[in-house]
Design a protein around this motif. Structure first.
Motif, mmCIF file in Angstrom:
data_model
loop_
_atom_site.group_PDB
_atom_site.id
_atom_site.type_symbol
_atom_site.label_atom_id
_atom_site.label_comp_id
_atom_site.label_asym_id
_atom_site.label_seq_id
_atom_site.Cartn_x
_atom_site.Cartn_y
_atom_site.Cartn_z
ATOM 1 N N GLU A 1 30.154 37.609 45.183
ATOM 2 C CA GLU A 1 30.763 36.586 44.332
ATOM 3 C C GLU A 1 31.487 37.308 43.206
ATOM 4 N N LEU A 2 32.799 37.209 43.206
ATOM 5 C CA LEU A 2 33.653 37.977 42.301
ATOM 6 C C LEU A 2 34.162 37.083 41.179
ATOM 7 N N GLN A 3 34.191 37.617 39.972
ATOM 8 C CA GLN A 3 34.629 36.872 38.801
ATOM 9 C C GLN A 3 35.888 37.512 38.232
ATOM 10 N N GLY A 4 36.704 36.689 37.573
ATOM 11 C CA GLY A 4 37.907 37.213 36.935
ATOM 12 C C GLY A 4 38.472 36.199 35.961
ATOM 13 N N THR A 5 39.449 36.635 35.179
ATOM 14 C CA THR A 5 40.124 35.753 34.229
ATOM 15 C C THR A 5 41.624 35.987 34.305
ATOM 16 N N ILE A 6 42.386 34.941 33.988
ATOM 17 C CA ILE A 6 43.842 35.022 33.904
ATOM 18 C C ILE A 6 44.249 34.697 32.474
ATOM 19 N N VAL B 1 41.935 46.987 62.270
ATOM 20 C CA VAL B 1 41.032 47.382 61.186
ATOM 21 C C VAL B 1 41.783 48.078 60.050
ATOM 22 N N TYR B 2 40.992 48.370 59.012
ATOM 23 C CA TYR B 2 41.410 49.234 57.907
ATOM 24 C C TYR B 2 40.291 50.251 57.690
ATOM 25 N N GLU B 3 40.606 51.520 57.883
ATOM 26 C CA GLU B 3 39.614 52.576 57.682
ATOM 27 C C GLU B 3 39.816 53.265 56.338
ATOM 28 N N HIS B 4 40.462 52.578 55.419
ATOM 29 C CA HIS B 4 40.764 53.127 54.101
ATOM 30 C C HIS B 4 40.754 51.983 53.091
ATOM 31 N N GLU B 5 40.915 52.319 51.835
ATOM 32 C CA GLU B 5 41.011 51.294 50.794
ATOM 33 C C GLU B 5 42.253 50.428 51.028
ATOM 34 N N TYR B 6 42.106 49.118 50.842
ATOM 35 C CA TYR B 6 43.243 48.222 51.023
ATOM 36 C C TYR B 6 43.095 47.024 50.090
ATOM 37 N N ALA B 7 44.204 46.332 49.857
ATOM 38 C CA ALA B 7 44.211 45.176 48.965
ATOM 39 C C ALA B 7 44.779 43.973 49.700
ATOM 40 N N VAL B 8 44.063 42.862 49.637
ATOM 41 C CA VAL B 8 44.534 41.592 50.180
ATOM 42 C C VAL B 8 45.076 40.773 49.008
ATOM 43 N N SER C 1 36.490 43.910 44.704
ATOM 44 C CA SER C 1 36.741 43.536 43.314
ATOM 45 C C SER C 1 37.950 42.626 43.251
ATOM 46 N N LEU C 2 37.949 41.744 42.248
ATOM 47 C CA LEU C 2 39.034 40.783 42.052
ATOM 48 C C LEU C 2 39.886 41.258 40.890
ATOM 49 N N VAL C 3 41.193 41.421 41.140
ATOM 50 C CA VAL C 3 42.113 41.966 40.134
ATOM 51 C C VAL C 3 43.291 41.019 39.992
ATOM 52 N N ALA C 4 43.685 40.725 38.755
ATOM 53 C CA ALA C 4 44.889 39.933 38.487
ATOM 54 C C ALA C 4 46.016 40.858 38.072
ATOM 55 N N GLU C 5 47.222 40.583 38.554
ATOM 56 C CA GLU C 5 48.356 41.461 38.243
ATOM 57 C C GLU C 5 48.665 41.454 36.755
ATOM 58 N N GLY C 6 48.511 40.305 36.110
ATOM 59 C CA GLY C 6 48.807 40.243 34.689
ATOM 60 C C GLY C 6 48.799 38.808 34.207
ATOM 61 N N PRO C 7 49.213 38.587 32.970
ATOM 62 C CA PRO C 7 49.272 37.227 32.423
ATOM 63 C C PRO C 7 50.382 36.415 33.093
ATOM 64 N N ALA C 8 50.336 35.083 32.890
ATOM 65 C CA ALA C 8 51.363 34.193 33.409
ATOM 66 C C ALA C 8 51.461 32.973 32.508
ATOM 67 N N GLN C 9 52.637 32.354 32.532
ATOM 68 C CA GLN C 9 52.885 31.180 31.705
ATOM 69 C C GLN C 9 52.278 29.937 32.358
ATOM 70 N N PRO C 10 52.040 28.874 31.580
ATOM 71 C CA PRO C 10 51.534 27.618 32.160
ATOM 72 C C PRO C 10 52.440 27.141 33.298
ATOM 73 N N GLY C 11 51.836 26.775 34.421
ATOM 74 C CA GLY C 11 52.584 26.349 35.590
ATOM 75 C C GLY C 11 53.190 27.479 36.387
ATOM 76 N N LEU D 1 42.346 41.123 46.177
ATOM 77 C CA LEU D 1 40.976 41.447 46.583
ATOM 78 C C LEU D 1 40.998 42.905 47.013
ATOM 79 N N LEU D 2 40.550 43.785 46.136
ATOM 80 C CA LEU D 2 40.566 45.217 46.436
ATOM 81 C C LEU D 2 39.320 45.571 47.224
ATOM 82 N N MET D 3 39.521 46.040 48.454
ATOM 83 C CA MET D 3 38.424 46.352 49.374
ATOM 84 C C MET D 3 38.330 47.871 49.542
#
Length: 678
Positions: free
Chosen positions: A155-160, A110-117, A39-49, A56-58
């Motif tokens: 194919e993962l979708q997301g918004t900022i 490897v990763y034998e557990h949940e991990y985030a890139v 899944s694709l996760v955004a930390e939060g909002p951000a200002q222009p620029g 990428l939560l695996m």
């Protein structure tokens, strides 16, 4: 396994990787569900620029595993194909510290557990505030069990959101799983058939089960044994080269420091690698000298805690109870008190180790970084102060009547718990060593801390000659008890101030109100006691005030402190530290917290002085300050990399970019001034 058979397996591995890559690039989307959910996760909002972090939560199914950026002898790493708005861009993938997995002689990373890139995402400079930026990514990876591998894609979708708002709290833990970057590069050399790597690593920090993961591919034999040597503040690693190693103008990778101990990211350039040194043990071994020093440091640290203002009043009143002769079995009470103290220290240490094993970046005195715990300590300090002042009678702290073994045990638990606001010399290094020792050895360090704290009362219980040295009983004992309310009251005031620093004005106002209500209830208990009536109901009300009051506290306010100090220090930041070091500037880096008593004493006596300020300004010293009052994973990781689990920690980086020097935990008046003049 024969060499010829190994070569055959590696040949099959290369063929398998080629087939996998071809499959991932040509195969249509799979109808069957993936064994690795992405899944694709955004930390939060951000200002222009501005820049925001994506994850990428695996999440692999049980029994399946994914791969690090360099998968090792087998496997296939994660690949990403982004579709971004015009003017947007992404950075490199940041992986957590991997694990090793050996299957049929092949080393897998490897990763034998949940991990985030994690991936940084820069917004277009002309993005419109209040709008949503769509992003998508085609992710491809290989997921395996010990028997089979399956190429997968999604194919993962997301918004900022362009603007401002709250961040996803999960990112703090995901960042904590990343290796901490070394602030200066190492060196490497190819000697015969061996890669020799030198990394700056403090002599005080030991390694439990280290392993070297190289991002640089096709250079080393991944499955070959690795050797680690101590040479002062340098860690030397020797790994056999691959059969046909590729060229290497630089070597990058991660040094994993042991199970659940995190890792360090490094880069290295060709250069001299020192020879000699002390070789570290392998899996499950550790330095007995390190354990011995940690036990001694913890014991001495616990002994020093007895003179702290939050412990000394309790100890002194228990001693006076023995002097009055109210104890029928002084030895039994001494042992019960010791058992209570040691058990409390083991519980606190065990909770800390469990939190770290769960991925939390915590160190010793972690509980004092939580406003709710400090509020509980505030109410306890108020209750003990009221007892010392004579407002009511608490049998465990009574001079007039003995408490028996159960009372002594409870008093031991109480003494260890109220000692948590106090930190003293010797403890930081001992607690730092505890975090890299095996669990049983680390618990031994916590037990040694408790034994040091309990030793004075234990000695009084077992040595009648010591009890005879105590003053003779008399009316002065009651006056002394009331006098002990003063240091305990000062402790309560300090905890009230710390509650304000951690939780803000509203939080503190509610906590103080609960303290006033508690005092009124304790006064009622005292009146009832003097009339020789049962106090069970009132005691239950007092306990409910402590529990219910803390549960009903409002959310703590965010940290908004921008106070300046005499030296004009800047907040700790690893990037700023590396930049200052690259400019060969002298740096004084220190870590402090509002709850650290010895830190505040050092600041008053040695750091925040006009003499130090004048000497530092004359030599252009950059002063950097790490405030650990509230939990800060970046500071915790840096402390761990320096072999410390607690504070104070003082580091001096000399002019010219030399190796940092760790200063004593107790600073003297002229120490920093003399340091600048060296």
């Amino acid at each position: 396994m024969p060499i010829r058979e190994m070569a055959g397996i590696k040949t099959l591995r290369i063929i398998a990787m080629f087939v996998t890559a071809l499959w991932l690039s040509l195969a249509p989307a799979q109808a069957a569900p993936n064994h690795m959910q992405a899944s694709l996760v955004a930390e939060g909002p951000a200002q222009p620029g501005g820049t925001v972090t994506l994850a990428l939560l695996m999440q692999p199914e049980k029994g399946w595993h994914g791969y690090w950026s360099n998968p090792g002898d087998a496997g296939y790493g994660l690949t990403l194909d982004w579709t971004l708005p015009k003017g947007a861009s992404t950075g490199a993938m940041q992986f957590p510290v991997p694990q090793t997995l050996v299957i049929q002689g092949l080393m897998n990373h490897v990763y034998e557990h949940e991990y985030a890139v994690l991936v940084s995402f820069k917004l277009p400079a002309d993005a419109t505030p209040g709008t949503l930026l769509p992003i998508s990514v085609k992710a491809q990876w290989l997921v395996c069990t010990n028997e089979i591998c399956v190429p997968e894609r999604a194919e993962l979708q997301g918004t900022i959101t362009v603007g401002s708002g709250a961040n996803d709290a999960r990112f703090e833990a995901w960042r904590a799983a990343l290796p901490a970057p070394l602030d200066r590069p190492g060196t490497f050399a190819l000697a015969g058939k061996t890669l020799r790597l030198a990394l700056p690593f403090p002599a005080s920090a030991t390694l439990e089960t280290p392993h070297l993961f190289l991002k640089t591919e096709r250079l080393i034999d991944y499955a070959a044994p690795q050797r680690f040597f101590r040479n002062g503040d340098t860690l030397v690693v020797e790994v056999p080269l691959a059969k046909s190693p590729g060229p290497a103008t630089s070597v990058e990778g991660v040094l994993a420091m042991g199970k659940d101990a995190g890792g360090i990211a490094f880069t290295s350039a060709p250069g001299a690698v020192p020879s000699g040194g002390t070789e570290l043990g392998g899996e499950g071994t550790f330095s007995m000298a390190t354990l011995g020093l940690a036990l001694l440091g913890a014991f001495l640290g616990g002994l020093v805690l007895n003179v702290m203002p939050c412990v000394f009043p309790i100890l002194s009143l228990k001693a006076l109870a023995l002097a009055r002769g109210n104890s029928h079995d002084a030895r039994a009470e001494g042992l019960a008190y010791t058992a209570g103290v040691v058990l409390a220290c083991l519980l606190l240490g065990g909770v800390m180790l469990a939190l770290r094993a769960g991925g939390e970046q915590v160190g010793w005195a972690f509980q004092l970084q939580e406003p709710g715990v400090v509020a509980v300590l505030l109410l306890l300090a108020v209750a003990i102060t009221a007892n010392f002042a004579g407002l009511y009678e608490l049998p465990g702290l009574s001079v007039e009547r003995g408490a028996g073994k159960s009372g002594a045990f409870g008093t031991g638990l109480l003494a260890a718990f109220v000692a948590t606001p106090c930190t003293g010399p010797f403890m930081a290094a001992a607690m730092g060593a505890a975090l890299i020792l095996p669990t049983w050895a680390a618990l031994g360090v916590f037990a040694a801390l408790g034994l040091g704290l309990a030793l004075p009362f234990l000695a009084l219980g077992f040595v009648p000659a010591l009890r005879r040295l105590l003053p003779k009983p008399g009316k002065w004992m009651d006056l002394f008890r009331r006098f002990m309310a003063l240091p305990m009251g000062l402790t309560a005031l300090g905890l009230g101030w710390l509650t304000w620093r951690l939780g803000g004005p509203q939080y503190t106002a509610v906590a103080v109100a609960m303290a006033v209500i508690l005092l009124a209830t304790l006064a009622a208990i005292g009146i009832t006691q003097r009339k020789s009536r049962p106090i069970g109901v009132l005691a239950a009300i007092a306990a409910l005030i402590i529990v219910g009051g803390v549960a009903g506290l409002p959310p703590p306010a965010p940290v908004t402190s921008t106070e300046e100090d005499l030296l004009g220090s800047v907040p700790f930041d690893e990037t700023a530290l590396a930049q200052a070091r690259s400019n060969h500037m002298p740096i004084f880096l220190y870590f402090t917290a509002d709850w650290c008593l010895s830190c505040k004493v050092n600041e008053k006596v040695a750091i925040e002085t006009s003499a130090t300020n004048a000497a530092f300004r004359l030599r252009g010293v950059i002063v950097m300050r790490g405030d650990w009052t509230r939990r800060d994973p970046k500071i915790t990781r840096f402390l761990s990399s320096q072999g410390a689990a607690g504070i104070p920690l003082y580091l001096w980086y000399p002019n010219g970019g030399g190796e940092p020097r760790q200063l004593p935990q107790v600073l003297t008046k002229d120490m920093l001034v003399d340091l600048v003049g060296e």
